[in-house]
Design a protein around this motif. Structure first.
Motif, PDB file in Angstrom:
ATOM      1  N   PHE A 151       2.282  11.802 -10.085  1.00 59.43           N
ATOM      2  CA  PHE A 151       1.722  13.148  -9.952  1.00 59.43           C
ATOM      3  C   PHE A 151       2.795  14.215 -10.123  1.00 59.43           C
ATOM      4  O   PHE A 151       2.615  15.171 -10.878  1.00 59.43           O
ATOM      5  N   VAL A 152       3.912  14.045  -9.434  1.00 62.30           N
ATOM      6  CA  VAL A 152       4.975  15.051  -9.492  1.00 62.30           C
ATOM      7  C   VAL A 152       5.552  15.145 -10.899  1.00 62.30           C
ATOM      8  O   VAL A 152       5.802  16.251 -11.402  1.00 62.30           O
ATOM      9  N   VAL A 153       5.741  14.008 -11.556  1.00 65.94           N
ATOM     10  CA  VAL A 153       6.295  14.029 -12.913  1.00 65.94           C
ATOM     11  C   VAL A 153       5.324  14.694 -13.884  1.00 65.94           C
ATOM     12  O   VAL A 153       5.728  15.487 -14.735  1.00 65.94           O
ATOM     13  N   ARG A 154       4.051  14.420 -13.741  1.00 61.42           N
ATOM     14  CA  ARG A 154       3.069  14.964 -14.690  1.00 61.42           C
ATOM     15  C   ARG A 154       2.819  16.452 -14.503  1.00 61.42           C
ATOM     16  O   ARG A 154       2.474  17.142 -15.445  1.00 61.42           O
ATOM     17  N   VAL A 155       2.947  16.963 -13.288  1.00 63.03           N
ATOM     18  CA  VAL A 155       2.660  18.386 -13.062  1.00 63.03           C
ATOM     19  C   VAL A 155       3.916  19.200 -12.766  1.00 63.03           C
ATOM     20  O   VAL A 155       3.816  20.355 -12.378  1.00 63.03           O
ATOM     21  N   SER A 156       5.091  18.620 -12.965  1.00 63.76           N
ATOM     22  CA  SER A 156       6.320  19.332 -12.615  1.00 63.76           C
ATOM     23  C   SER A 156       6.486  20.619 -13.421  1.00 63.76           C
ATOM     24  O   SER A 156       7.000  21.612 -12.917  1.00 63.76           O
TER      25      SER A 156
ATOM     26  N   SER B 114       2.131   6.604  -6.923  1.00 64.49           N
ATOM     27  CA  SER B 114       1.141   7.608  -7.327  1.00 64.49           C
ATOM     28  C   SER B 114       1.683   9.017  -7.151  1.00 64.49           C
ATOM     29  O   SER B 114       1.465   9.889  -8.003  1.00 64.49           O
ATOM     30  N   LEU B 115       2.381   9.248  -6.052  1.00 61.19           N
ATOM     31  CA  LEU B 115       2.992  10.561  -5.822  1.00 61.19           C
ATOM     32  C   LEU B 115       4.034  10.864  -6.889  1.00 61.19           C
ATOM     33  O   LEU B 115       4.093  11.984  -7.407  1.00 61.19           O
TER      34      LEU B 115
ATOM     35  N   GLY C   2       0.824  -1.211   0.000  1.00 59.32           N
ATOM     36  CA  GLY C   2       0.000   0.000   0.000  1.00 59.32           C
ATOM     37  C   GLY C   2       0.855   1.256   0.000  1.00 59.32           C
ATOM     38  O   GLY C   2       0.582   2.210  -0.735  1.00 59.32           O
ATOM     39  N   ALA C   3       1.925   1.251   0.791  1.00 62.59           N
ATOM     40  CA  ALA C   3       2.842   2.385   0.819  1.00 62.59           C
ATOM     41  C   ALA C   3       3.549   2.541  -0.525  1.00 62.59           C
ATOM     42  O   ALA C   3       3.769   3.661  -0.996  1.00 62.59           O
ATOM     43  N   ALA C   4       3.885   1.424  -1.161  1.00 60.75           N
ATOM     44  CA  ALA C   4       4.535   1.485  -2.479  1.00 60.75           C
ATOM     45  C   ALA C   4       3.588   2.070  -3.522  1.00 60.75           C
ATOM     46  O   ALA C   4       4.007   2.867  -4.374  1.00 60.75           O
ATOM     47  N   PHE C   5       2.309   1.696  -3.470  1.00 55.30           N
ATOM     48  CA  PHE C   5       1.332   2.256  -4.406  1.00 55.30           C
ATOM     49  C   PHE C   5       1.170   3.761  -4.202  1.00 55.30           C
ATOM     50  O   PHE C   5       1.064   4.515  -5.167  1.00 55.30           O
TER      51      PHE C   5
END
Length: 64
Positions: free
Chosen positions: A48-53, A44-45, A37-40
């Motif tokens: 998110f960071v790569v797509r909105v960087s 996801s983070l 769960g922590a890996a997922f």
């Protein structure tokens, strides 16, 4: 259309995630469930960071 697609993907994630993590807990224990769960969440983070960087790096005055 976009709202229905998002909610369908969300519902499928809830349903399939329960099945997959139940299988993981059966074979590897609850520690593995929490670790996966922590890996997922970390993955996801990262997505998110790569797509909105580009948006995050852009100055506020350039958005107007």
């Amino acid at each position: 259309m976009a709202n229905a697609s998002f909610l369908t993907a969300f519902d499928m994630g809830i349903g399939l995630g329960s099945i997959v993590l139940g299988w993981v807990s059966q074979f590897a224990g609850y520690a593995a469930v929490f670790a996966s769960g922590a890996a997922f969440v970390a993955a996801s983070l990262l997505v998110f960071v790569v797509r909105v960087s580009r948006r995050l790096a852009r100055p506020a005055s350039a958005e107007r």
